[in-house]
Design an enzyme around this catalytic site. Structure first.
Site, PDB file in Angstrom:
ATOM      1  CB  CYS A  83      -0.909   0.016   1.231  1.00  0.00           C
ATOM      2  SG  CYS A  83      -2.107  -1.321   1.303  1.00  0.00           S
ATOM      3  CG  HIS A 138      -0.750   3.570   4.486  1.00  0.00           C
ATOM      4  ND1 HIS A 138      -0.996   2.280   4.072  1.00  0.00           N
ATOM      5  CD2 HIS A 138      -0.178   3.463   5.711  1.00  0.00           C
ATOM      6  CE1 HIS A 138      -0.597   1.427   4.994  1.00  0.00           C
ATOM      7  NE2 HIS A 138      -0.099   2.129   6.012  1.00  0.00           N
TER       8      HIS A 138
END
Length: 476
Positions: A83, A138
C-alpha cells in the site's frame, strides 16, 4: 447614416463581438481538464466485471464497468507490491525506494513522505487546480506530512490503514499503550483535526462519507469554474472487508459481494456528480487499485488469471485493474496489453493539466499522455524494477519476468534464487515454469544498472528520515 443607425450598427457589432468572444472564453476555461482519480485498496485484478469478476464474485459492477466501455481499459497496468509504496510512487512519480516509503510503516519511526518530496497535488495546485483528497493516505501520520501539507486544499480520511480499525475491539488493547487511529480532516495552511476513532463501526461507514465529500467537492469546484483534482482513495476492500449497513445483505452472497456492490454504487455517485456539474466532457476519470488482492481469510480476494497477492512480486501482486475515461479525447472501448506503471501517473496527469514535474531529482515517471490519447501506438515504458520492501525482487520487461528471489505468498520467507528464474508471461502467465531465455538478462540488467547509477548520484532517503530533509546538506 444618421445617429440612430450608427448606434444600432454599433450595438450589433458589439453583440457579434461578444458572441465571438464566448467560444474563446469557454476554450480558455476548459483547456485544462478536471481530474478525478479513484484508488481502491487491495482490489484484485479479477474482482470487477470488466476483468472477469462482478457477477462471478457475487455482485455485478455496472458503474465501474461503464468506465471500461466509455474509455480505455488496461490489461497490463502495474503497481508496487504494498500500500504505502504504491501510494508513494503515485504521489511523487518516483520509486518508493527512493523516498523512504518502501514498506508499510508499523510505528516507531517518522512515517511517510518528507516535505522535500514534490507531490502531484503540489504540482497541480501550482498550476491553478483546486485539489481535494478523500480517503486513506498512508504517507504520513502527523501534521507536516498529511495531505493538506502536501499540496491538497482539503482532505478527509485516515492517515494510515484500515486493519487498525480492529484495534479498539481487540482483547488486551489499550489506548494508553497504542493510541487508536483517528478519522481526520484538514485544510491547507491549518493543522488537521481528529473527528472520531476509526473503529469497526466507522469502518463500515467511512467509504460513504469519503464519497459524499468527494461529490460535494466536485460540485462546488465545477460551479466555481476552476479546474479541480479530486483524489478519492476508497478504503475497500481492505480487511476487514465489510459493507456499509445499508448494503449488508443486499446481494445475498455475503459481505464481500455486498462490499463490491457498495463500491460500485460509490463510484457511480462520483460519476453522476461529474455529470450533474456539466463537466463530463472535460473530466478525466481514472479507476484503479493500489496493489493485488487481500490474502487474509475470510477476506481473501482474487487476482483473476494471475498467481500471488500483495507483498509479492508475482503478477497477482502487482497487476491491477485500470481504466481511464476522457470523452472525445481517449477512444472509448479500447483495450491494450502494453506495460504502464502507477509511477507514470504523475508525469501523465501533469502533462494533461499543464503542470511542471520535478527536475532536481531522479524522476521515474514516464509521460504516457500521447499513448492514452492514441497519438502513439505503444506505451512509452518497456519494463520496470519490482521491490518487495527494500529488496529488489524482480524485473519485468516486455512479456518476460526475471525473479531474483522466490516468494509465493506474503508470509513465505524470500529465498534468493541461485540463478535468476525467467518466465515468459505469454506462455506461462502464472509464473510456474521457468524458461531458458537467458538473453532476457541483458535488457533486465540495463534497467537495474540505470537505477543503480542514479542512486550513486542521488542516494535514497532512509525510511524514518525526519523533516527537514536536505539532500546533500542543501536547503530545499
Amino acid at each position: 447614416m444618421d445617429s440612430l443607425q450608427k448606434v444600432r450598427r454599433g450595438a450589433i457589432l458589439a453583440l457579434v463581438a461578444a458572441f465571438m468572444a464566448v467560444p474563446a472564453l469557454v476554450a480558455a476555461q476548459t483547456t485544462r481538464p478536471n481530474i478525478v482519480f479513484i484508488l481502491t485498496d487491495n482490489l484484485g485484478y479479477g474482482e470487477i466485471g470488466a476483468y472477469g469478476g462482478g457477477v462471478t464474485r457475487g455482485a455485478p459492477t455496472p458503474r465501474i464497468d461503464s468506465l471500461a466501455k466509455e474509455g480505455m481499459r488496461f490489461l497490463n497496468f502495474n503497481m508496487e507490491t504494498q500500500c504505502t509504496p504504491s501510494r508513494s510512487s503515485l504521489m511523487t512519480g518516483r520509486w518508493a525506494i527512493r523516498s523512504g516509503t518502501h514498506s508499510v510503516p508499523f510505528g516507531g519511526v517518522a512515517d511517510g513522505l518528507t516535505q522535500w518530496e514534490v507531490t502531484i497535488g503540489e504540482a497541480l495546485s501550482s498550476a491553478g487546480y483546486a485539489t481535494g483528497y478523500y480517503g486513506k493516505w498512508h504517507l504520513g501520520s502527523h501534521d507536516g506530512r498529511l495531505p493538506n501539507d502536501q499540496g491538497f486544499d482539503e482532505w478527509f480520511g485516515i492517515p494510515r490503514t484500515t486493519d487498525e480499525s480492529l484495534w479498539p475491539s481487540s482483547p488486551g488493547w489499550s489506548a494508553d499503550i497504542m493510541p487508536a487511529e483517528q478519522i481526520m480532516e484538514g485544510r491547507k495552511g491549518s493543522p488537521s483535526r481528529p473527528l472520531a476513532v476509526y473503529d469497526t463501526i466507522q469502518r463500515r461507514l467511512i467509504d460513504a462519507e469519503i464519497t459524499r465529500r468527494a461529490v460535494s467537492f466536485i460540485g462546488a469546484r465545477a460551479q466555481a469554474g476552476k479546474p479541480f483534482f479530486a483524489y478519492v482513495s476508497l478504503t475497500q476492500p481492505h480487511l476487514p472487508t465489510v459493507p456499509n449497513p445499508s448494503f449488508q445483505g443486499r446481494t445475498g452472497n455475503g459481505d464481500w459481494a455486498d462490499m463490491l456492490a457498495e463500491m460500485d454504487s460509490n463510484v457511480g455517485q462520483i460519476l453522476d456528480a461529474v455529470d450533474r456539474a456539466g463537466a463530463r466532457d472535460n473530466t478525466i476519470v481514472v479507476f484503479t487499485s493500489d496493489n493485488g488482492p487481500e490474502f487474509f481469510r475470510p477476506w481473501d480476494g482474487w487476482a483473476g488469471p494471475w498467481r500471488g497477492q500483495y507483498f509479492t512480486a508475482l503478477e497477482g501482486g502487482i497487476r491491477v485493474p485500470f481504466m481511464v475515461r476522457w470523452p472525445g479525447r481517449i477512444a472509448s472501448g479500447t483495450v491494450n496489453n502494453d506495460i504502464v506503471h502507477g509511477v507514470d501517473m504523475f508525469a501523465t496527469l501533469a502533462a494533461f493539466g499543464g503542470a511542471a514535474v520535478p527536475t532536481d531529482r531522479p524522476f521515474d515517471s514516464i509521460d504516457q499522455s500521447d499513448f492514452f490519447l492514441g497519438k502513439r501506438v505503444t506505451s512509452a515504458r518497456e519494463g520496470f524494477p519490482i521491490w518487495c520492501a527494500d529488496r529488489l525482487q524482480a524485473v519485468k520487461w516486455r512479456n518476460w519476468k526475471l525473479h531474483f528471489y522466490r516468494q509465493d505468498t506474503m508470509f513465505d520467507p524470500p529465498v534468493r534464487n541461485p540463478v535468476p528464474t525467467i518466465y515468459n508471461l505469454y506462455t506461462d502467465p502464472r509464473e510456474e515454469k521457468p524458461t531458458p531465455d537467458s538473453w532476457v538478462v541483458g535488457p533486465v540488467l540495463k534497467i537495474v544498472g540505470e537505477f543503480e547509477r542514479s542512486v550513486k548520484q542521488h542516494p535514497v532517503i532512509p525510511m524514518g528520515t525526519p523533516d527537514p530533509y536536505r539532500p546533500g546538506g542543501a536547503s530545499r
